[in-house]
Design a protein around this motif. Structure first.
Motif, PDB file in Angstrom:
ATOM      1  N   ILE A 100      88.831  14.552 -20.141  1.00 43.85           N
ATOM      2  CA  ILE A 100      89.313  15.676 -19.336  1.00 43.85           C
ATOM      3  C   ILE A 100      90.836  15.657 -19.287  1.00 43.85           C
ATOM      4  CG2 ILE A 100      89.316  16.712 -17.021  1.00 43.85           C
ATOM      5  CD1 ILE A 100      86.671  16.973 -18.531  1.00 43.85           C
ATOM      6  N   GLY A 101      91.412  14.473 -19.189  1.00 46.67           N
ATOM      7  CA  GLY A 101      92.862  14.320 -19.095  1.00 46.67           C
ATOM      8  C   GLY A 101      93.218  13.473 -17.886  1.00 46.67           C
ATOM      9  N   GLU A 102      94.506  13.361 -17.631  1.00 47.21           N
ATOM     10  CA  GLU A 102      94.945  12.627 -16.448  1.00 47.21           C
ATOM     11  C   GLU A 102      94.799  13.547 -15.251  1.00 47.21           C
ATOM     12  OE1 GLU A 102      98.791  10.829 -16.847  1.00 47.21           O
ATOM     13  OE2 GLU A 102      97.893   9.121 -17.855  1.00 47.21           O
ATOM     14  N   CYS A 103      94.133  13.037 -14.252  1.00 44.18           N
ATOM     15  CA  CYS A 103      93.882  13.821 -13.036  1.00 44.18           C
ATOM     16  C   CYS A 103      94.460  13.098 -11.828  1.00 44.18           C
ATOM     17  CB  CYS A 103      92.379  14.022 -12.829  1.00 44.18           C
ATOM     18  SG  CYS A 103      91.604  15.015 -14.108  1.00 44.18           S
ATOM     19  N   THR A 104      94.815  13.880 -10.832  1.00 47.52           N
ATOM     20  CA  THR A 104      95.213  13.316  -9.550  1.00 47.52           C
ATOM     21  C   THR A 104      93.933  12.928  -8.829  1.00 47.52           C
ATOM     22  OG1 THR A 104      97.133  14.752  -9.482  1.00 47.52           O
ATOM     23  CG2 THR A 104      96.433  13.773  -7.399  1.00 47.52           C
ATOM     24  N   THR A 146      78.480  13.669 -14.852  1.00 49.74           N
ATOM     25  CA  THR A 146      78.851  12.285 -14.575  1.00 49.74           C
ATOM     26  C   THR A 146      80.309  12.126 -14.986  1.00 49.74           C
ATOM     27  OG1 THR A 146      76.614  11.491 -14.947  1.00 49.74           O
ATOM     28  CG2 THR A 146      78.375   9.866 -15.087  1.00 49.74           C
ATOM     29  N   VAL A 147      81.117  11.748 -14.024  1.00 51.57           N
ATOM     30  CA  VAL A 147      82.554  11.597 -14.224  1.00 51.57           C
ATOM     31  C   VAL A 147      82.873  10.105 -14.262  1.00 51.57           C
ATOM     32  CG1 VAL A 147      84.815  12.085 -13.205  1.00 51.57           C
ATOM     33  CG2 VAL A 147      82.970  13.747 -12.982  1.00 51.57           C
ATOM     34  N   ILE A 148      83.736   9.726 -15.185  1.00 51.39           N
ATOM     35  CA  ILE A 148      84.132   8.317 -15.301  1.00 51.39           C
ATOM     36  C   ILE A 148      85.621   8.218 -15.006  1.00 51.39           C
ATOM     37  CG2 ILE A 148      84.274   6.314 -16.807  1.00 51.39           C
ATOM     38  CD1 ILE A 148      81.869   7.586 -18.324  1.00 51.39           C
ATOM     39  N   ILE A 149      85.922   7.423 -13.974  1.00 52.81           N
ATOM     40  CA  ILE A 149      87.305   7.187 -13.560  1.00 52.81           C
ATOM     41  C   ILE A 149      87.497   5.680 -13.483  1.00 52.81           C
ATOM     42  CG2 ILE A 149      89.049   7.568 -11.788  1.00 52.81           C
ATOM     43  CD1 ILE A 149      87.276   9.919 -10.795  1.00 52.81           C
ATOM     44  N   ASP A 150      88.439   5.183 -14.247  1.00 52.02           N
ATOM     45  CA  ASP A 150      88.757   3.758 -14.220  1.00 52.02           C
ATOM     46  C   ASP A 150      87.510   2.904 -14.446  1.00 52.02           C
ATOM     47  OD1 ASP A 150      90.445   1.573 -14.046  1.00 52.02           O
ATOM     48  OD2 ASP A 150      90.307   1.441 -11.869  1.00 52.02           O
ATOM     49  N   GLY A 151      86.648   3.352 -15.350  1.00 49.14           N
ATOM     50  CA  GLY A 151      85.446   2.587 -15.685  1.00 49.14           C
ATOM     51  C   GLY A 151      84.295   2.764 -14.717  1.00 49.14           C
ATOM     52  N   GLN A 152      84.485   3.494 -13.640  1.00 49.67           N
ATOM     53  CA  GLN A 152      83.445   3.722 -12.636  1.00 49.67           C
ATOM     54  C   GLN A 152      82.814   5.088 -12.856  1.00 49.67           C
ATOM     55  OE1 GLN A 152      82.544   1.506 -10.119  1.00 49.67           O
ATOM     56  NE2 GLN A 152      83.919   0.072 -11.106  1.00 49.67           N
ATOM     57  N   GLY A 160      86.038  21.686  -3.525  1.00 48.99           N
ATOM     58  CA  GLY A 160      87.081  21.671  -2.497  1.00 48.99           C
ATOM     59  C   GLY A 160      88.431  21.299  -3.065  1.00 48.99           C
ATOM     60  N   VAL A 161      88.491  21.049  -4.375  1.00 50.38           N
ATOM     61  CA  VAL A 161      89.764  20.756  -5.019  1.00 50.38           C
ATOM     62  C   VAL A 161      89.953  21.746  -6.162  1.00 50.38           C
ATOM     63  CG1 VAL A 161      89.762  18.312  -4.407  1.00 50.38           C
ATOM     64  CG2 VAL A 161      88.734  19.030  -6.543  1.00 50.38           C
ATOM     65  N   THR A 162      91.170  21.874  -6.637  1.00 49.59           N
ATOM     66  CA  THR A 162      91.434  22.796  -7.739  1.00 49.59           C
ATOM     67  C   THR A 162      92.192  22.084  -8.846  1.00 49.59           C
ATOM     68  OG1 THR A 162      93.467  23.535  -6.676  1.00 49.59           O
ATOM     69  CG2 THR A 162      91.501  24.849  -6.265  1.00 49.59           C
ATOM     70  N   GLY A 163      91.969  22.545 -10.067  1.00 45.32           N
ATOM     71  CA  GLY A 163      92.679  22.005 -11.219  1.00 45.32           C
ATOM     72  C   GLY A 163      92.229  20.607 -11.572  1.00 45.32           C
ATOM     73  N   ASN A 164      93.117  19.876 -12.209  1.00 52.30           N
ATOM     74  CA  ASN A 164      92.814  18.504 -12.635  1.00 52.30           C
ATOM     75  C   ASN A 164      93.003  17.540 -11.464  1.00 52.30           C
ATOM     76  OD1 ASN A 164      92.320  19.493 -15.144  1.00 52.30           O
ATOM     77  ND2 ASN A 164      93.799  18.209 -16.209  1.00 52.30           N
ATOM     78  N   ARG A 165      92.080  17.643 -10.561  1.00 54.80           N
ATOM     79  CA  ARG A 165      92.104  16.797  -9.368  1.00 54.80           C
ATOM     80  C   ARG A 165      90.671  16.372  -9.059  1.00 54.80           C
ATOM     81  NH1 ARG A 165      95.103  17.560  -3.609  1.00 54.80           N
ATOM     82  NH2 ARG A 165      93.932  15.943  -2.573  1.00 54.80           N
ATOM     83  N   VAL A 166      90.498  15.138  -8.652  1.00 51.70           N
ATOM     84  CA  VAL A 166      89.194  14.604  -8.283  1.00 51.70           C
ATOM     85  C   VAL A 166      89.353  13.930  -6.931  1.00 51.70           C
ATOM     86  CG1 VAL A 166      87.350  13.006  -8.924  1.00 51.70           C
ATOM     87  CG2 VAL A 166      88.576  14.240 -10.705  1.00 51.70           C
ATOM     88  N   ASP A 167      88.420  14.211  -6.022  1.00 48.86           N
ATOM     89  CA  ASP A 167      88.444  13.632  -4.682  1.00 48.86           C
ATOM     90  C   ASP A 167      87.219  12.727  -4.554  1.00 48.86           C
ATOM     91  OD1 ASP A 167      89.868  13.430  -2.352  1.00 48.86           O
ATOM     92  OD2 ASP A 167      89.214  15.342  -1.512  1.00 48.86           O
ATOM     93  N   GLY A 180      95.152   6.570  -0.924  1.00 48.76           N
ATOM     94  CA  GLY A 180      96.394   7.079  -1.493  1.00 48.76           C
ATOM     95  C   GLY A 180      96.157   8.131  -2.565  1.00 48.76           C
ATOM     96  N   VAL A 181      97.142   8.294  -3.427  1.00 46.83           N
ATOM     97  CA  VAL A 181      97.094   9.272  -4.514  1.00 46.83           C
ATOM     98  C   VAL A 181      97.333   8.518  -5.817  1.00 46.83           C
ATOM     99  CG1 VAL A 181      98.134  11.347  -5.495  1.00 46.83           C
ATOM    100  CG2 VAL A 181      97.971  11.094  -3.014  1.00 46.83           C
ATOM    101  N   LEU A 182      96.386   8.635  -6.748  1.00 51.04           N
ATOM    102  CA  LEU A 182      96.483   7.950  -8.026  1.00 51.04           C
ATOM    103  C   LEU A 182      96.509   8.972  -9.150  1.00 51.04           C
ATOM    104  CD1 LEU A 182      93.697   5.280  -7.399  1.00 51.04           C
ATOM    105  CD2 LEU A 182      96.145   4.999  -7.028  1.00 51.04           C
ATOM    106  N   LEU A 183      97.021   8.584 -10.287  1.00 50.57           N
ATOM    107  CA  LEU A 183      96.958   9.394 -11.491  1.00 50.57           C
ATOM    108  C   LEU A 183      96.128   8.585 -12.481  1.00 50.57           C
ATOM    109  CD1 LEU A 183      97.949  12.046 -12.683  1.00 50.57           C
ATOM    110  CD2 LEU A 183      99.879  10.807 -13.657  1.00 50.57           C
ATOM    111  N   GLU A 184      94.908   9.070 -12.788  1.00 48.92           N
ATOM    112  CA  GLU A 184      93.972   8.316 -13.626  1.00 48.92           C
ATOM    113  C   GLU A 184      93.454   9.189 -14.767  1.00 48.92           C
ATOM    114  OE1 GLU A 184      93.094   5.174 -13.410  1.00 48.92           O
ATOM    115  OE2 GLU A 184      93.784   4.632 -11.404  1.00 48.92           O
ATOM    116  N   LYS A 185      93.056   8.527 -15.862  1.00 47.39           N
ATOM    117  CA  LYS A 185      92.402   9.218 -16.966  1.00 47.39           C
ATOM    118  C   LYS A 185      90.954   9.462 -16.555  1.00 47.39           C
ATOM    119  CE  LYS A 185      95.369   7.297 -20.483  1.00 47.39           C
ATOM    120  NZ  LYS A 185      95.506   6.478 -21.668  1.00 47.39           N
ATOM    121  N   VAL A 186      90.498  10.683 -16.759  1.00 51.44           N
ATOM    122  CA  VAL A 186      89.142  11.067 -16.322  1.00 51.44           C
ATOM    123  C   VAL A 186      88.351  11.491 -17.553  1.00 51.44           C
ATOM    124  CG1 VAL A 186      87.793  12.677 -14.925  1.00 51.44           C
ATOM    125  CG2 VAL A 186      89.927  11.740 -14.034  1.00 51.44           C
TER     126      VAL A 186
END
Length: 190
Positions: A100-104, A146-152, A160-167, A180-186
Motif C-alpha cells: 500500500i505504501g508508507e502510512c501514518t 488483512t493488513v500487515i503493519i510491522d509484521g503484525q 474513520g480515517v482518510t488517505g494513507n492512514r491506519v488507526d 503516538g504517531v508512526l510512519l510504517e510500511k503497510v
C-alpha cells in the motif's frame, strides 16, 4: 622608697599579673572552644564529602547502566528494523501481498474521546472493536482485508480515517494516547 610603697607596688604587680593570667586563660579557653568547633565543622564537611562521593559513584554506575541498556535497545531496534525489511522483501517476493505504501499509523480506543458519537464498542463493519482491528479509509484499503503493519496482521474492520492512514484499536485510552504517531510500511494480503 618606703616599705609601704614597695609593698603596694608588689601587690599591684601581683594583681596585674593575676589579671593577665585570667585574661590569658580566657583567651586559651576561647581558642580551645574555637578549635573544637572548627574540628567538628571539618569532620562534618569531610563526612558530607564522603557521602557526596558515594552518591556520585552511585549516579555514575546508574548512568553507565543506562548507557549500556540504551546501546542494547538501539542494537535491538536495528535488528528489528532489519528483520522487518527482510520480511517486507519476502512478502513482495511471494507476490501474495500488495504494498500500500508508507502510512501514518496511530491508535484509538472505543471511548467518546477517540470515537465521539460512534463510541458504542462496534466497528463500522458491525463487529465488536477488539485488539487486532484497524480503522482504514475504505477507498485505500477495502474493509475485511488483512493488513500487515510491522509484521503484525490486522483486520480492516473500522473506518474513520482518510488517505494513507491506519488507526490501530487498543483497549486503553491511555495506551492509545501513548502509542503516538508512526510512519510504517503497510501491506495488504491478497
Amino acid at each position: 622608697m618606703s616599705a609601704l610603697t614597695v609593698r603596694q607596688q608588689k601587690t599591684a604587680l601581683r594583681s596585674e599579673i593575676a589579671a593577665w593570667q585570667k585574661a590569658a586563660l580566657g583567651i586559651f579557653a576561647l581558642s580551645l572552644a574555637i578549635n573544637l568547633i572548627q574540628t567538628a565543622w571539618i569532620d562534618r564537611l569531610e563526612t558530607e564529602h564522603r557521602d557526596t562521593e558515594v552518591q556520585l559513584e552511585q549516579a555514575e554506575r546508574s548512568r553507565d547502566y543506562a548507557i549500556e541498556q540504551l546501546g542494547a535497545m538501539a542494537l535491538q531496534a536495528e535488528r528489528d528494523k532489519q528483520a522487518r525489511a527482510e520480511q517486507a522483501a519476502a512478502y513482495e517476493a511471494v507476490g501474495a501481498y500488495q504494498y500500500i505504501g508508507e502510512c501514518t499509523v496511530t491508535a484509538y480506543c472505543s471511548c467518546e474521546i477517540c470515537c465521539g458519537q460512534w463510541a458504542d464498542g462496534l466497528t463500522a463493519s458491525g463487529i465488536p472493536a477488539a485488539p487486532g482491528i484497524v480503522a482504514v479509509d475504505p477507498n485505500v484499503i477495502p474493509l475485511g482485508s488483512t493488513v500487515i503493519i510491522d509484521g503484525q496482521q490486522y483486520l480492516a474492520a473500522d473506518t474513520g480515517v482518510t488517505g494513507n492512514r491506519v488507526d490501530v484499536y487498543i483497549d486503553s485510552h491511555d495506551a492509545a494516547e501513548a502509542f503516538g504517531v508512526l510512519l510504517e510500511k503497510v501491506w495488504l494480503m491478497e
